[in-house]
Design a protein around this motif. Structure first.
Motif, PDB file in Angstrom:
ATOM      1  N   GLY A 216       0.945  -1.355   0.092  1.00 60.02           N
ATOM      2  CA  GLY A 216       0.385   0.062  -0.213  1.00 60.02           C
ATOM      3  C   GLY A 216       1.137   1.250   0.107  1.00 60.02           C
ATOM      4  O   GLY A 216       2.208   1.084   0.049  1.00 60.02           O
ATOM      5  N   ASN A 217       0.438   2.329   0.053  1.00 54.10           N
ATOM      6  CA  ASN A 217       1.138   3.201   0.381  1.00 54.10           C
ATOM      7  C   ASN A 217       0.090   4.352   1.619  1.00 54.10           C
ATOM      8  O   ASN A 217      -0.587   4.582   1.953  1.00 54.10           O
ATOM      9  CB  ASN A 217      -0.114   4.533  -0.864  1.00 54.10           C
ATOM     10  CG  ASN A 217       0.815   3.914  -2.538  1.00 54.10           C
ATOM     11  OD1 ASN A 217       1.828   4.054  -2.012  1.00 54.10           O
ATOM     12  ND2 ASN A 217      -0.056   3.416  -3.188  1.00 54.10           N
ATOM     13  N   TYR A 218       1.575   4.911   2.462  1.00 51.86           N
ATOM     14  CA  TYR A 218       1.144   5.055   4.422  1.00 51.86           C
ATOM     15  C   TYR A 218       2.431   5.609   4.277  1.00 51.86           C
ATOM     16  O   TYR A 218       3.274   6.154   4.024  1.00 51.86           O
ATOM     17  CB  TYR A 218       1.103   3.534   4.992  1.00 51.86           C
ATOM     18  CG  TYR A 218       0.402   2.496   4.538  1.00 51.86           C
ATOM     19  CD1 TYR A 218      -0.865   2.290   4.670  1.00 51.86           C
ATOM     20  CD2 TYR A 218       1.189   1.467   3.969  1.00 51.86           C
ATOM     21  CE1 TYR A 218      -1.561   1.273   4.735  1.00 51.86           C
ATOM     22  CE2 TYR A 218       0.140   0.185   4.429  1.00 51.86           C
ATOM     23  CZ  TYR A 218      -1.126   0.326   4.316  1.00 51.86           C
ATOM     24  OH  TYR A 218      -1.865  -1.079   4.005  1.00 51.86           O
ATOM     25  N   THR A 219       1.992   6.956   5.232  1.00 53.75           N
ATOM     26  CA  THR A 219       2.942   8.437   5.865  1.00 53.75           C
ATOM     27  C   THR A 219       3.174   6.812   7.098  1.00 53.75           C
ATOM     28  O   THR A 219       2.791   6.160   7.598  1.00 53.75           O
ATOM     29  CB  THR A 219       2.106   9.021   6.692  1.00 53.75           C
ATOM     30  OG1 THR A 219       0.909   8.493   7.900  1.00 53.75           O
ATOM     31  CG2 THR A 219       1.029   9.594   5.337  1.00 53.75           C
ATOM     32  N   ALA A 220       4.409   7.373   7.148  1.00 53.91           N
ATOM     33  CA  ALA A 220       5.411   7.163   8.239  1.00 53.91           C
ATOM     34  C   ALA A 220       4.965   6.694   9.582  1.00 53.91           C
ATOM     35  O   ALA A 220       4.525   5.875  10.459  1.00 53.91           O
ATOM     36  CB  ALA A 220       6.527   8.129   8.792  1.00 53.91           C
ATOM     37  N   GLY A 221       3.342   7.894  10.207  1.00 53.70           N
ATOM     38  CA  GLY A 221       2.690   7.653  11.391  1.00 53.70           C
ATOM     39  C   GLY A 221       1.587   6.770  11.281  1.00 53.70           C
ATOM     40  O   GLY A 221       1.266   5.668  12.526  1.00 53.70           O
ATOM     41  N   GLU A 222       1.706   6.095   9.521  1.00 54.51           N
ATOM     42  CA  GLU A 222       0.480   4.529   9.804  1.00 54.51           C
ATOM     43  C   GLU A 222       1.403   2.980   9.852  1.00 54.51           C
ATOM     44  O   GLU A 222       0.464   2.364   9.600  1.00 54.51           O
ATOM     45  CB  GLU A 222      -0.186   4.684   8.665  1.00 54.51           C
ATOM     46  CG  GLU A 222      -1.631   5.715   8.562  1.00 54.51           C
ATOM     47  CD  GLU A 222      -1.899   6.013   7.183  1.00 54.51           C
ATOM     48  OE1 GLU A 222      -2.958   6.556   7.394  1.00 54.51           O
ATOM     49  OE2 GLU A 222      -1.052   6.051   5.967  1.00 54.51           O
ATOM     50  N   LEU A 223       2.618   3.436   9.780  1.00 57.45           N
ATOM     51  CA  LEU A 223       3.366   2.318  10.300  1.00 57.45           C
ATOM     52  C   LEU A 223       2.988   1.421  10.627  1.00 57.45           C
ATOM     53  O   LEU A 223       3.021   0.239  10.735  1.00 57.45           O
ATOM     54  CB  LEU A 223       5.054   2.574   9.171  1.00 57.45           C
ATOM     55  CG  LEU A 223       5.322   2.464   8.429  1.00 57.45           C
ATOM     56  CD1 LEU A 223       7.422   2.789   8.073  1.00 57.45           C
ATOM     57  CD2 LEU A 223       4.553   1.704   7.138  1.00 57.45           C
ATOM     58  N   GLU A 224       3.346   2.032  12.270  1.00 54.30           N
ATOM     59  CA  GLU A 224       3.840   1.506  13.287  1.00 54.30           C
ATOM     60  C   GLU A 224       1.647   0.017  13.718  1.00 54.30           C
ATOM     61  O   GLU A 224       2.110  -0.467  13.825  1.00 54.30           O
ATOM     62  CB  GLU A 224       3.485   2.726  14.416  1.00 54.30           C
ATOM     63  CG  GLU A 224       3.078   2.175  15.580  1.00 54.30           C
ATOM     64  CD  GLU A 224       3.750   3.130  16.678  1.00 54.30           C
ATOM     65  OE1 GLU A 224       3.924   2.793  18.201  1.00 54.30           O
ATOM     66  OE2 GLU A 224       3.975   3.748  16.458  1.00 54.30           O
ATOM     67  N   ARG A 225       0.822   0.889  12.951  1.00 52.98           N
ATOM     68  CA  ARG A 225      -0.411   0.418  13.128  1.00 52.98           C
ATOM     69  C   ARG A 225      -0.355  -1.213  11.789  1.00 52.98           C
ATOM     70  O   ARG A 225      -0.828  -2.155  12.179  1.00 52.98           O
ATOM     71  CB  ARG A 225      -1.673   0.854  12.644  1.00 52.98           C
ATOM     72  CG  ARG A 225      -2.896   0.426  12.524  1.00 52.98           C
ATOM     73  CD  ARG A 225      -4.203   1.537  12.338  1.00 52.98           C
ATOM     74  NE  ARG A 225      -4.433   2.292  10.620  1.00 52.98           N
ATOM     75  CZ  ARG A 225      -3.571   1.731  10.081  1.00 52.98           C
ATOM     76  NH1 ARG A 225      -4.105   0.668   9.928  1.00 52.98           N
ATOM     77  NH2 ARG A 225      -3.979   2.769   8.890  1.00 52.98           N
ATOM     78  N   VAL A 226       0.387  -1.068  10.798  1.00 54.08           N
ATOM     79  CA  VAL A 226       0.452  -1.748   9.460  1.00 54.08           C
ATOM     80  C   VAL A 226       1.078  -1.962   9.611  1.00 54.08           C
ATOM     81  O   VAL A 226       1.094  -3.328   9.039  1.00 54.08           O
ATOM     82  CB  VAL A 226      -0.158  -0.917   8.153  1.00 54.08           C
ATOM     83  CG1 VAL A 226      -1.488  -0.238   8.116  1.00 54.08           C
ATOM     84  CG2 VAL A 226       1.078   0.132   7.857  1.00 54.08           C
ATOM     85  N   ALA A 227       2.888  -2.638  10.014  1.00 52.57           N
ATOM     86  CA  ALA A 227       3.613  -3.229   9.870  1.00 52.57           C
ATOM     87  C   ALA A 227       4.278  -3.903  11.516  1.00 52.57           C
ATOM     88  O   ALA A 227       4.041  -3.698  12.395  1.00 52.57           O
ATOM     89  CB  ALA A 227       4.691  -2.253   9.536  1.00 52.57           C
ATOM     90  N   PRO A 228       3.595  -4.810  11.394  1.00 55.23           N
ATOM     91  CA  PRO A 228       3.389  -6.009  12.708  1.00 55.23           C
ATOM     92  C   PRO A 228       4.381  -6.563  13.268  1.00 55.23           C
ATOM     93  O   PRO A 228       5.635  -6.815  12.658  1.00 55.23           O
ATOM     94  CB  PRO A 228       2.606  -7.297  12.920  1.00 55.23           C
ATOM     95  CG  PRO A 228       1.994  -7.246  10.986  1.00 55.23           C
ATOM     96  CD  PRO A 228       2.752  -6.077  10.410  1.00 55.23           C
TER      97      PRO A 228
END
Length: 340
Positions: A216-228
């Motif tokens: 996907g395309n994520y901001t760095a702030g979203e990574l903590e949620r989508v990258a387990p």
């Protein structure tokens, strides 16, 4: 809440998922993507106390040769489910991308804590009971030799070889190399082109290949949620940010492994494949990584990325120099008096 492909579960599917984890009447749920939504297309009730007896009669009739789907199959306990992701090789490219990119979403919607095992297949026989058993056997197979074990074996062989000389050569072990599946190859190409900024990869332990588990395309702030980080994963991320007033882009490769809970075989395979995977991505796909990181129980957050890509400069304080102590003065030496 943003999702990998923007596809979310319908309200009816959410109700079915709640029944699965709170009641004792559903053995299997089949899920498909229709009209940009995850929907329940079929359920199978529990008919006996043996999940093995019910597996093939429940699963096989619902599998279609050219159509991808997800299934959640209940073992004998309410909180133990098998997540099946079936994407046949003959499915369209659009189906493959949609189902690959939504896999993590549907698993999360069901409740990851209820999923005891995952089974991913591209052919019907890979997700039948015999395919499941083969997957379990592969996960329990003897571990491959570590680099250290190979070196010890080579040393012992050399010690026992009377013909060894300075010109003798032997093959060294540089790590395992598993192929990338078709979905992942396509996603890496899109990452290279810039249409994706995040790829999440895993190893199929039974099939011995690396597959795409999320993109996907994520901001760095979203990574903590989508990258387990609660299991073994490989991650690629293009971090576009501003540093010292200048816009910059850094591509990083991150290998995550939990401190405990992951099977020993998974630890060995992920560790052994990491180097060859990076070599393939940099060699065949010409992706230049600014950083390759290995973390344990560490969330991939914006703060973490900034600290690794732009580590803070530690200023060394100048030590205080004590003035040199004056030298000891001995008795003054005066010239002898002379009598005139």
């Amino acid at each position: 809440m943003s999702h990998q492909t923007g596809i979310q579960a319908s309200e009816d599917l959410k109700d079915v998922f709640r029944r699965c984890t709170t009641s004792d009447d559903i053995r299997l749920v089949k899920v498909e993507i229709k009209d940009e939504q995850l929907v329940c297309v079929d359920t199978v009730p529990i008919r006996s106390d043996s999940w093995r007896d019910e597996y093939d009669p429940a699963v096989k009739p619902l599998l279609e040769k050219d159509r991808a789907c997800y299934m959640f199959f209940r073992f004998d306990a309410r909180d133990k489910w098998l997540f099946i992701a079936y994407t046949p090789d003959s499915a369209t490219v659009r189906q493959k991308m949609l189902y690959s990119g939504t896999r993590s979403t549907v698993r999360t919607e069901f409740g990851g804590g209820f999923v005891d095992k995952d089974l991913i297949g591209t052919a019907i026989d890979e997700v039948t009971l015999s395919g499941y058993d083969e997957n379990v056997r592969a996960a329990q197979a003897p571990l491959p030799f570590t680099d250290a074990e190979v070196e010890v074996m080579a040393i012992k062989q050399a010690e026992n070889n009377p013909d060894i000389s300075v010109d003798t050569r032997h093959k060294t072990h540089s790590g395992l190399s598993f192929p990338l599946d078709g979905d992942l190859q396509e996603a890496v190409g899109r990452f290279k082109e810039g249409s994706l900024n995040y790829l999440q990869m895993r190893i199929n332990l039974a099939g011995e290949f690396i597959f795409l588990s999320d993109s996907g395309n994520y901001t760095a702030g979203e990574l903590e949620r989508v990258a387990p980080v609660n299991d073994a994963y490989y991650h690629m991320y293009r971090y576009d940010h501003v540093y010292n007033g200048e816009e910059t882009s850094s591509v990083v490769f991150v290998y995550t492994m939990p401190g405990s809970g992951a099977p020993i075989k998974a630890r060995m395979l992920y560790s052994s494949c990491k180097g060859t995977l990076i070599d393939e991505l940099t060699g065949a796909y010409k992706i230049a990584f600014e950083k390759t990181l290995e973390v344990q129980d560490q969330a991939i957050s914006e703060e973490f990325l900034m600290s690794e890509i732009h580590p803070p400069v530690v200023e060394l304080k100048e030590k205080f120099s004590k003035p040199k102590a004056p030298g000891r003065r001995g008795p003054s030496k005066r010239p002898p008096r002379t009598n005139n």
